[in-house]
Write a protein that holds these residues in place. Structure first.
Motif, short mmCIF file in Angstrom:
data_model
loop_
_atom_site.label_atom_id
_atom_site.label_comp_id
_atom_site.label_asym_id
_atom_site.label_seq_id
_atom_site.Cartn_x
_atom_site.Cartn_y
_atom_site.Cartn_z
N SER A 242 63.92 78.06 -18.22
CA SER A 242 64.63 77.80 -16.95
C SER A 242 65.33 76.44 -17.03
CB SER A 242 63.64 77.82 -15.78
OG SER A 242 62.66 76.82 -15.96
N HIS A 243 66.28 76.21 -16.11
CA HIS A 243 67.00 74.94 -16.10
C HIS A 243 66.12 73.87 -15.47
CE1 HIS A 243 71.03 77.33 -16.17
NE2 HIS A 243 70.43 77.31 -17.33
N LYS A 244 65.94 72.80 -16.19
CA LYS A 244 65.05 71.74 -15.72
C LYS A 244 65.61 71.07 -14.46
CE LYS A 244 64.22 67.77 -18.12
NZ LYS A 244 63.58 66.90 -19.11
N LEU A 245 64.72 70.81 -13.50
CA LEU A 245 65.17 70.17 -12.26
C LEU A 245 64.75 68.70 -12.21
CD1 LEU A 245 66.53 70.70 -9.47
CD2 LEU A 245 64.29 71.24 -8.56
N PHE B 65 54.66 70.64 -16.32
CA PHE B 65 55.00 71.76 -15.43
C PHE B 65 55.64 71.26 -14.13
CE2 PHE B 65 53.55 74.36 -11.79
CZ PHE B 65 54.19 75.56 -12.08
N TYR B 66 54.95 70.33 -13.46
CA TYR B 66 55.48 69.83 -12.19
C TYR B 66 56.74 69.00 -12.39
CZ TYR B 66 51.42 71.38 -9.45
OH TYR B 66 50.46 72.12 -8.81
N TRP C 59 59.02 69.47 -14.78
CA TRP C 59 60.12 70.38 -15.07
C TRP C 59 60.73 70.91 -13.78
CZ3 TRP C 59 62.10 71.57 -19.84
CH2 TRP C 59 63.04 72.61 -19.89
N ARG C 60 59.86 71.19 -12.83
CA ARG C 60 60.32 71.78 -11.57
C ARG C 60 60.65 70.75 -10.49
NH1 ARG C 60 57.12 77.45 -10.98
NH2 ARG C 60 57.51 78.13 -13.11
N GLY C 61 60.49 69.50 -10.82
CA GLY C 61 60.88 68.45 -9.87
C GLY C 61 59.87 68.18 -8.77
N SER C 62 58.65 68.66 -8.92
CA SER C 62 57.63 68.41 -7.87
C SER C 62 56.92 67.08 -8.08
CB SER C 62 56.58 69.52 -7.88
OG SER C 62 57.17 70.77 -7.76
N TRP C 63 56.78 66.67 -9.32
CA TRP C 63 56.16 65.38 -9.65
C TRP C 63 57.15 64.56 -10.43
CZ3 TRP C 63 50.49 66.26 -11.84
CH2 TRP C 63 49.63 66.55 -10.78
N PRO C 64 57.21 63.26 -10.31
CA PRO C 64 56.53 62.50 -9.27
C PRO C 64 57.06 62.92 -7.90
CG PRO C 64 57.72 61.05 -10.80
CD PRO C 64 58.05 62.43 -11.17
#
Ligand code: SF4
Ligand code: SF4
Lengths: 207, 427
Positions: free
Chosen positions: A36-39, A194-195, A197-202
């Motif tokens: 997937s495209h990294k966020l 994981f987080y 890549w999806r932009g949840s962390w930080p």
């Protein structure tokens, strides 16, 4: 070299080989693959995973259970200290007396923390139901070894007892959950990746 | 219940040479500190719902077949056979008492990806044909008809036609349209089939926003369903097939951006899981409608008058959009511009409690009572805000919140984000 030191060295070699096997197995699998495209920013998230995300300000398992969290922190500090002491014992390096007593004091505190965690596991029903013999054995072995190391540092026990205890613990590490010595770091890395890549962390600064 | 021949296939999932899988299968220390993160445990107090128990179900089977200790002394490390008792427990706990919300994962003392392991367990069960029939029938409908509600194309077109007429009346422009199957557009927009079936006004709302932004967009009648319930059932082949269809329509229509409707798991399964199901990256952009609306606002393509939404509004963050999708600021930015009185729940954002409707729970009627009980926490959160309107950018959450509203008599209105934005649009 005394026979008991040789035995503990043998156990150390087996333990290290096993940990290295697990470590290199994970390395061989390589970094996580994601099409997937990294966020977000995986590097920053991995750093956060080992730092901010572990803090009692952010982690519910910490801030809702502060006594257990604190005991756990102490217990793990003590565990790392026993490893350092053990490795240094095998060399010619010796600590100044004052440091020996400071270490012994820390180890007694951490062993008491470990005992507390063990009692909690026995007493709290939901934890008891979750547990298996490995949980009790692992705790008892690590806690006992912390006490024994403290006693060694203060000259209260024979060296042979210390080295045999070390050997037993080292041989048990690859058998059960104590392997999390290796897997803990890998899990935090994977979760941060994981987080991230999806932009949840930080987490967002506005959070 | 008979364990069929596919037990070996199910077990082979656990021995995959995948670093993430091996790490999470080996990391739980059974500290039990994840208990209070889970809505199922918090709402019932039942020990079996503790996240660690769900992890242990999967990892104990792993230990039995993949570790020396588990093979030689299974009792020492609680290594379990994949037998009928284990499978029954797996079905009940992994399907029936987990929404895969990931709240426990974020708070696990070690960092075990618990919801990922639940998904692995579901994949094993799917291999053995143990997906609850209710959930499987939703997947079957999607595979057979192209959408999970089995809506015939004629019915969809009828609905879109009267929505288009309504839109023209609403904006006072007879050229306003809900375009269908147009190629070379900027945006292919998707729908949750609940929209044409039960909530057509959310389609109108989004169409009005597209109209106000002057967007070049289309819907595809061939493949418009944003959902992918195979992500929840654990059947990888079916999940791949559903993702492939949407990807292929993007290529066929030569659209530049795929905009995913307000659906948490749909967004997740196409944007994040889809490329991995298909083992290839998309050559187009994929964003959620939440990001799109936020973009329109920032670029000045739409303008809002928040005094048109005077009632107190709170926001329910869909787990798949926020915790597992990184969309946190956008919905807040939109609401700050669209409503006069916005109040957060506690906790909110990355820490928000699941409403109880995720994980395919809404499709599995056999666990309906448990689902409504698990939603109790969300009810308390909502009541504490004093809000009149609960906004959530997810149709699954809308459905669960509506049911909670009825059962727990909350007296609130449940809306999608597009609906409150459309209400505040300055044309
Ligand atoms: S908090 Fe994490 S390590 Fe502890 S029992 Fe739960 S899943 Fe396992
Ligand atoms: S993913 Fe959510 S529902 Fe499932 S065990 Fe974790 S907290 Fe509970």
């Amino acid at each position: 070299m005394q026979w008991y030191i040789l035995i503990s060295l043998g156990a150390l070699a087996i333990c290290l080989l096993s940990c290295l096997y697990h470590f290199f197995r994970l390395v061989r699998y390589g970094a996580p693959k994601d099409f997937s495209h990294k966020l977000g920013n995986t590097g920053a998230a991995i750093k956060y995973s080992f730092t901010g995300a572990m803090s009692p300000l952010k982690k519910e398992s910490a801030y809702l259970h502060l006594p257990t969290y604190s005991a756990g922190m102490f217990y793990h500090i003590g565990t790392f200290l026993t490893i350092i002491v053990f490795l240094l014992q095998l060399t010619v390096i010796r600590f100044p007396v004052v440091l020996t007593y400071i270490f012994a004091f820390i180890l007694i505190l951490s062993a008491i923390s470990g005992t507390g965690i063990l009692i909690k596991r026995i007493v709290v029903r939901r934890l008891r139901k979750l547990s298996c013999p490995d949980d009790y054995i692992s705790n008892i072995m690590v806690t006992l070894f912390q006490f024994i190391t403290a006693f060694l540092l203060t000259g209260l026990i024979y060296q042979s007892v210390y080295y045999i205890a070390a050997a037993i613990l080292l041989l048990y590490i690859p058998v059960g959950k104590l392997r999390h010595l290796v897997y803990f770091f890998a899990a935090r890395y994977q979760l941060g990746y994981f987080y991230g890549w999806r932009g949840s962390w930080p987490p967002s600064k506005k959070y | 219940m008979v364990i069929n021949d596919n037990k070996e296939k199910a077990l082979s999932i656990l021995s995959r040479g995948d670093g993430k899988l091996q790490v999470h299968l080996n990391s739980c220390v059974r500290c039990g500190l994840c208990a209070e993160s889970c809505i199922f445990y918090l709402s019932t107090g039942e020990e079996r719902y503790i996240p660690a128990r769900k992890v242990d179900l999967v990892s104990s089977v792993y230990r039995r077949y993949n570790t020396i200790t588990g093979k030689l002394v299974p009792g020492l490390v609680k290594a379990r056979e994949l037998d009928e008792v284990t499978v029954m427990e797996m079905v009940d706990l992994l399907y029936g008492s987990c929404t895969m919300c990931g709240r426990c994962t974020a708070h696990c003392s070690v960092g075990v990806d618990i919801s990922y392991l639940v998904r692995v367990g579901r994949a094993m069960l799917a291999e053995m044909g143990k997906v609850p029939s209710t959930l499987q029938s939703t997947v079957d409908a999607a595979i057979r008809t192209g959408n999970n509600m089995g809506i015939p194309v004629d019915e969809l077109i009828d609905t879109l036609e009267w929505l288009e007429e309504d839109l023209q009346d609403d904006v006072g422009d007879s050229s306003a349209a809900i375009p269908v199957n147009k190629s070379n557009v900027s945006i292919l927009y998707t729908l949750n089939p609940r929209e044409p079936k039960f909530f057509p006004l959310s389609i109108s709302a989004m169409a009005k926003i597209f109209y106000a932004a002057g967007e070049s967009w289309t819907l595809s009648t061939k493949m418009y369903d944003v959902t992918n319930y195979a992500y929840y059932s654990g059947n990888l082949n079916e999940a791949r097939e559903i993702a492939r269809r949407l990807r292929d329509v993007m290529y066929e229509l030569n659209a530049r951006t795929c905009v995913l409707a307000e659906c948490g798991h749909g967004s997740r399964s196409f944007r994040w899981e889809g490329p991995n199901y298909l083992q290839s990256s998309y050559s187009f952009e994929t964003i959620t409608s939440v990001e799109l609306i936020s973009r329109y606002l920032k670029e000045g393509r739409i303008r809002l008058d928040k005094s048109l939404n005077k009632e107190r509004v709170t926001l329910h963050d869909p787990c798949n959009l926020v915790r597992s999708g990184g969309i946190f600021e956008e919905q807040r930015f939109i609401l700050e511009n669209a409503v006069s009185d916005f109040v957060e729940m506690n906790p909110y954002g990355y820490d928000n409690y699941c409403c109880g409707g995720g994980g395919g729970q809404l499709a599995m009627s056999e666990y309906g009572d448990r689902r409504l009980k698990a939603g109790e926490l969300k009810v308390k959160q909502i009541k504490n805000t004093g809000a009149i309107i609960v906004v959530t950018p997810c149709h699954n959450c809308v459905d669960q919140l509506m049911q909670l509203n009825q059962v727990y008599k909350m007296n609130v209105k449940i809306k999608t984000l597009a609906e409150v934005v459309a209400d505040a649009l300055i044309l």
